[in-house]
Design an enzyme around this catalytic site. Structure first.
Site, PDB file in Angstrom:
ATOM      1  N   VAL A   1       8.918  19.753   0.200  1.00 41.81           N
ATOM      2  CA  VAL A   1      10.228  20.203   0.685  1.00 41.81           C
ATOM      3  C   VAL A   1      11.086  20.549  -0.523  1.00 41.81           C
ATOM      4  CG1 VAL A   1      12.332  19.520   1.889  1.00 41.81           C
ATOM      5  CG2 VAL A   1      10.109  18.819   2.796  1.00 41.81           C
TER       6      VAL A   1
ATOM      7  N   ALA B   1      13.741  18.566  -4.788  1.00 39.34           N
ATOM      8  CA  ALA B   1      12.521  18.751  -3.990  1.00 39.34           C
ATOM      9  C   ALA B   1      11.818  17.405  -3.872  1.00 39.34           C
ATOM     10  CB  ALA B   1      11.594  19.754  -4.658  1.00 39.34           C
ATOM     11  N   LYS B   2      10.838  17.322  -3.033  1.00 38.63           N
ATOM     12  CA  LYS B   2       9.965  16.144  -2.969  1.00 38.63           C
ATOM     13  C   LYS B   2       8.678  16.546  -2.293  1.00 38.63           C
ATOM     14  CE  LYS B   2      10.245  11.745  -4.158  1.00 38.63           C
ATOM     15  NZ  LYS B   2      11.056  11.159  -5.239  1.00 38.63           N
ATOM     16  N   GLY B   3       7.603  15.854  -2.640  1.00 37.34           N
ATOM     17  CA  GLY B   3       6.325  16.093  -1.993  1.00 37.34           C
ATOM     18  C   GLY B   3       5.748  14.781  -1.523  1.00 37.34           C
TER      19      GLY B   3
END
Ligand code: NAD
Length: 415
Positions: free
Chosen positions: A59, A104-106
């Site tokens: 995201v 962001a992050k995953g």
């Protein structure tokens, strides 16, 4: 028991900041909504020949101030909403610390302890390949988070580089030193936590030598927080990880505990303390509590039992808005995640700058610049909180949200 998720908590915090700042509903919706998100399936060939399908997300919440930046989490609890919340907090953290990134992050839904190193390498390479159109030093730069480490980042960097046909050191941070990692990155989050923890003790008139602390989580962040606190002569009296918890009133020998965890994988069975339950750590009668594990551990149901004078959030999102209200009411100081654990992204930024310039700094340079940025942000948030008569979290979120809102306003809307 509240059913609010980390995303509900993040949206509540944003809503409060937007109301205080007086921004309109259109901007509020833009800031509440991720700019881009992808969900990918990751077929994994297990070592025994079976095929298993895993799910991953990335995201990008916002990139109006620069490339998106944020960690990659491997955990069985990963959901898209959790990743959305973590990505939003990254946007505020980068803006608050004035590093030129968005958030962001995953995440991949996997319990990494149940897979071999070779399997984790295949998962990482396939996940990286699936999300690679989003990645790049000018686009989106992952880093380690729960369940991932510098080796994961080396695999990501290698996969991306092989696809490009040349080595791209700036595509990930938190890499090994031999592959363009920065000195000081592995301990940067914990260093930053301890810089603000010591500053918080000072504001409450407490001295490290006579202070004690409890730390939840003994991973990449918690372990070094405990060590650096002990270096400052703070007594670390209770520590937990996902398997168990240990306590020792006179102070745990943190180096011996780290050696025990290195050898056995858990704090369980450590001979230098007594086994206690998880709640004993969170509810310990201490000057300083550092939650450094997962979200939502201080919530409406246990907030009244938290006795720490100061909570410094090593983890992202450990305190729900309900718990925040109770702790504020009881005059317990909460140093929010977007300030307290920002040391990691600060030195990730330094790593990216060094990689892009192919010029490496000494550890002393990294440490001095990290301390300077953390303490400047601590001062800015503290004085903003006094000015607005709000909590440190609300002050930090307002400063950050306003910077992102300004970037949107100055850039204007396309088309
Ligand atoms: P990690 O995977 O290295 O360690 C996590 C630790 O938490 C482990 O010791 C695990 O056993 C423990 N844990 C998990 N659930 C627990 C529970 N219910 N009770 C007690 N302990 C529990 O992860 P990490 O990188 O140390 O990250 C910890 C937190 O810090 C996360 O919220 C992460 O998002 C945040 N954070 C990490 C970084 C970083 O640089 N690694 C930077 C900023 C924020």
């Amino acid at each position: 028991m509240s059913t609010a998720t980390p995303l509900d908590d993040a949206l509540t915090q944003l809503g409060e900041a937007v109301a205080l700042l007086g921004h309109d509903e259109g901007l509020h919706h833009m800031l509440a909504t991720p700019r881009r998100e992808v969900t990918v399936s990751i077929p994994l060939r297990r070592d025994d020949g079976r095929t298993e399908l895993l799910i991953g997300h990335r995201v990008q919440h916002n990139f109006s101030r620069g490339p998106a930046k944020g960690g990659l989490r491997y955990s069985p609890d990963v959901t898209l909403d959790e990743v959305r919340a973590l990505a939003m907090w990254m946007t505020w953290k980068c803006a608050l610390l004035d590093v030129p990134y968005g958030g962001a992050k995953g995440g991949v839904r996997i319990d990494p302890t149940l897979y071999s190193t070779a399997e984790l390498e295949r998962v990482t390479r396939r996940y990286t390949s699936e999300i690679s159109p989003l990645l790049g030093p000018e686009r989106d730069i992952p880093a380690p988070d729960v369940g991932t480490d510098e080796t994961t980042m080396a695999w990501m960097m290698d996969t991306f580089s092989v696809q490009k046909g040349h080595t791209v050191l700036g595509v990930a941070t938190g890499k090994p030193i031999e592959l363009g990692g920065s000195r000081g990155r592995a301990t940067a989050t914990s260093r930053g936590v301890v810089h603000v923890a010591l500053a918080a003790l000072r504001t409450r008139g407490l001295k490290p030598r006579t202070a004690n602390a409890a730390v939840q989580g003994f991973g990449k962040v918690g372990r070094h927080v405990a060590r650096f606190l002990a270096d400052e002569a703070v007594r670390v009296v209770a520590v937990s990880d996902q398997h168990g918890a240990v306590a020792e009133e006179g102070g745990l020998d943190v180096d011996a505990l780290a050696a025990h965890v290195g050898a056995t994988g858990s704090v369980l069975g450590f001979a230098g303390g007594s086994a206690v339950d998880h709640d004993t750590v969170l509810e310990a009668d201490v000057d300083l509590l550092v939650p450094a594990a997962v979200e939502g551990v201080l919530h409406g149901d246990n907030a009244h039992r938290i006795r720490a004078r100061i909570v410094v959030e090593g983890a992202n999102g450990p305190t729900t808005p309900e718990a925040d209200a109770v702790l504020r009411e009881n005059d317990q100081l909460v140093v929010p995640d977007i300030l307290a654990n920002a040391g990691g992204v600060i030195v990730s930024y330094f790593e990216w700058v060094q990689a892009n310039q192919a010029y490496w700094w000494s550890e002393a340079e990294v440490e001095a610049r990290l301390a300077e940025r953390m303490l400047a942000a601590w001062d800015a948030v503290g004085s903003h909180a006094v000015r607005l008569d709000v909590s440190l979290r609300t002050a930090a979120t307002c400063l950050a949200v306003d910077r992102v809102a300004r970037a949107h306003q100055i850039r204007g809307l396309y088309p």
